[in-house]
Each structure stands twice: as C-alpha cells, then as structure tokens.
Motif scaffolding. Sequence first.
Motif, PDB file in Angstrom:
ATOM      1  N   ASN A 117       0.807  -1.222   0.000  1.00  0.00           N
ATOM      2  CA  ASN A 117       0.000   0.000   0.000  1.00  0.00           C
ATOM      3  C   ASN A 117       0.840   1.271   0.000  1.00  0.00           C
ATOM      4  O   ASN A 117       0.371   2.338   0.370  1.00  0.00           O
ATOM      5  N   ASN A 161      -5.536   9.143  -9.346  1.00  0.00           N
ATOM      6  CA  ASN A 161      -5.313   9.309  -7.918  1.00  0.00           C
ATOM      7  C   ASN A 161      -6.693   9.193  -7.262  1.00  0.00           C
ATOM      8  O   ASN A 161      -7.728   9.255  -7.939  1.00  0.00           O
ATOM      9  N   CYS A 181      -4.892   0.651  -3.188  1.00  0.00           N
ATOM     10  CA  CYS A 181      -4.690   2.074  -2.906  1.00  0.00           C
ATOM     11  C   CYS A 181      -3.286   2.232  -2.337  1.00  0.00           C
ATOM     12  O   CYS A 181      -2.968   1.638  -1.305  1.00  0.00           O
ATOM     13  N   LYS A 182      -2.446   3.028  -3.010  1.00  0.00           N
ATOM     14  CA  LYS A 182      -1.037   3.129  -2.621  1.00  0.00           C
ATOM     15  C   LYS A 182      -0.652   4.576  -2.344  1.00  0.00           C
ATOM     16  O   LYS A 182      -0.945   5.470  -3.138  1.00  0.00           O
ATOM     17  N   ILE A 183       0.029   4.777  -1.222  1.00  0.00           N
ATOM     18  CA  ILE A 183       0.441   6.116  -0.793  1.00  0.00           C
ATOM     19  C   ILE A 183       1.646   6.560  -1.607  1.00  0.00           C
ATOM     20  O   ILE A 183       2.616   5.815  -1.770  1.00  0.00           O
ATOM     21  N   ILE A 189      -2.895   9.534  -3.135  1.00  0.00           N
ATOM     22  CA  ILE A 189      -3.126   8.087  -3.099  1.00  0.00           C
ATOM     23  C   ILE A 189      -3.377   7.638  -4.538  1.00  0.00           C
ATOM     24  O   ILE A 189      -4.313   8.115  -5.182  1.00  0.00           O
ATOM     25  N   LEU A 236      -0.397  13.884   3.444  1.00  0.00           N
ATOM     26  CA  LEU A 236      -1.344  12.784   3.278  1.00  0.00           C
ATOM     27  C   LEU A 236      -2.705  13.339   2.881  1.00  0.00           C
ATOM     28  O   LEU A 236      -3.336  14.076   3.640  1.00  0.00           O
ATOM     29  N   ILE A 243      -5.274   1.941   3.250  1.00  0.00           N
ATOM     30  CA  ILE A 243      -4.434   3.139   3.398  1.00  0.00           C
ATOM     31  C   ILE A 243      -3.838   3.193   4.803  1.00  0.00           C
ATOM     32  O   ILE A 243      -2.671   3.563   4.980  1.00  0.00           O
TER      33      ILE A 243
END
Length: 367
Positions: free
Chosen positions: A95, A120, A180-182, A171, A166, A149
């Motif tokens: 993630n 995004n 969902c990847k930060i 995301i 953030l 997340i």
Amino acid sequence: MVRVLPSLHQSVRQHGHTSKLPGTQLPARMPSMQDLSLVDVLKIGQHGCFYIAKVTRGHCKGYRLVTCKLTMKTMPQKILQSEIKIMKKLGYHRNVVQLLEWNVLEEPYILIMEHVGRHNLKSFLQSNRSQLSGCRELQSKLTSAGYFISLGMEHIASRKIVHRDLAARNILVGRFPQECKIAEFSMAVDISVSGAKKQMRGSRNSCIPFRWYPPEYFTDGIYDLQGDVWAFGILLWELHSLGTSPYPGFETAKEVVINICSGYKMAAPLMCRREMYEVMEFCWTSRSEERPVFSDIARYLEDVVENDADYVKIEDCFEPNVPLGCSPPWSQSIPCQEETYMRDWMVRVNCPRGDAPRVGGSLTSLL
C-alpha cells in the motif's frame, strides 16, 4: 514539451564526470526521457507532475508500464535527495508506491515508480461519483479503502517517517478498494535522523496543504507522526464524501485556519457509517498525544472489514421487487445501543478482565 535528458554515457562524454546528489547512490544505469514515452497525466502536484509512462527502451526491473514523476525546475536538490532516501528506506509495502529507478543528472529530475493505475484517489472518486453512489456495497468498499491506506501509513510510521502531505490526491488507485497506494514523499521527514526536529517545525513562509494540517502546526509550528493521524482523518472525510474538498463551507485559508484552531470539526459526510465517523473524530482530537496511532486504527478497521464480510442484512438477500413487509420478522434490524463501535472495541481488545487501558497515543487514552 518534456525536455529530453542525456544518457549517463553522453553526460560523461560532455562533462568528463557524472554529477549526482550528495549521499545518493546512482542506479547501475541511469534512465533518461529517451527511455520513456509519457502516456497520461496522473496528477500535477506542488513539487512535480506524475505521469503514466511506457518503458520504450531497455527495461525497468521488469516493468513495461511505470509511474513517472518529473520534478519542477525549482525543486532544491536537498529535497529530492531526501525523497529518494525516504522511499528507499520504506522498501516494499503493498500500500506504498515503490521507487524503482531515478535520474538525478540534471533537471528535470526523474523518479520512476511502479505502475498502479490511471487515477489518484481524489480524481477516481470524483469521476465515478454517480456510479459509486448507486453501489449497494459502497460503505463497505470505502471502509476497505480506508483500511488499506491505514496499513500503508502504519508501515510508514513504523519506519519513523512523517509524510506531511497525506491527502486523497496523493493516493494512487489501481483496483478499488484494495489497490490504494500512498505516494508523494517530497514533504516527508525521517525523524530518526539528527536534525529532524528542526525539519518538523514549519516555516511561516513555507507552502503547506493547510486544509489537512492539525491545529498544533498553526499554533506551535509542529507537525509530527500524530499530525499524519489528523490528516488521515481528513482523508477519510474526503473518501466518504466521494472526493469533496475538506471544509467546503470556508473559502479562504484564513477562515480554515481560524476554525481549525478554534476546535471546529467537519460534520459526517452524507450516508457515512457511524463507525467511520468515530475514527475521524478520534483522529481530530485536539491534543496530539491523545490521538490514536496507526497500528490501533488499522486493527480497528480490520475488525470492521471482517465484520462486513461475515454479516449481511437479511433484506439485502431479497429481490428488489419483493415488498420488505414480506420478509420474516426476525429480519428486521435491531436498534444499536449507544456508546458502541470503537469505544467498545478498544475496551474489549485492550482492557481484558478489567485491566487498565494502555496510554501514550493509544485510542484507549480517549475512553
């Protein structure tokens, strides 16, 4: 038009040496814009633009489709150096966007990351708002997205990294909700290194995403790990409002900051489940030391996700054209008692057999 960078060998021929950022080890072969074909824009950020790109020459650790970040010409080398070091320190997590290669020979600098998807989170929610609104499993999907997340943020916090930016726009989304990847670590700080406390204290002249920042930043100039927890609560609000910008009732930065410092909290988004709004409220606790830590948030959301998978409302099992009154009497919902959800969960998990609750940043300190 994208400026084409020379390859490593061309730079050596022209200048007799290779330039690089101090303390940053170069990949075996530096990728250049000649190796990439930009396909689409993912996001335009404060410190650079994210693109979907195809690898047209050579290979990039087995990837043919990648996420490519081109940084602005005004980006200080120190910030880029820090971003690369932080992403390398984070390593792999499902993630968190993974850094593959980079080019730091000359501007525009290039960061090449794994390909995730074409959106995004903010643009995904906004462009699919009508479809998502009609989904019967919407609340479960939104809860799952928040859970994944939180897992990424738990990993980031465990590495002593403060993200500081953030938000839903940072995301990247592949398959929703599980992928969902930060991303975007240009503002991140590694608090394990010396001098990190100075970096955590904001400059009054710095450009910051004020709608996601906690009150202690505006009053004392401090943003630490618990500041990311506050921002996570704002992200959850963005998620459940399907991409609405935070504090929609306030137009100016001054209005937003004054209300944040005065203790104002946004109301729950329409149709937001009570469990999730409670998480937001805990994240928005005024005293930073009383906010939950990401490990507690992830554990709680995991329980909610598992509960969604184990239970179903009986009326959801019937065809839409069957009158609800034809359902058996035991299918009717039973009103929930007050003071349940997160508070009861934390009591059960952290206070077995009457033990004292944990303190020091845990959710139980709020009970």
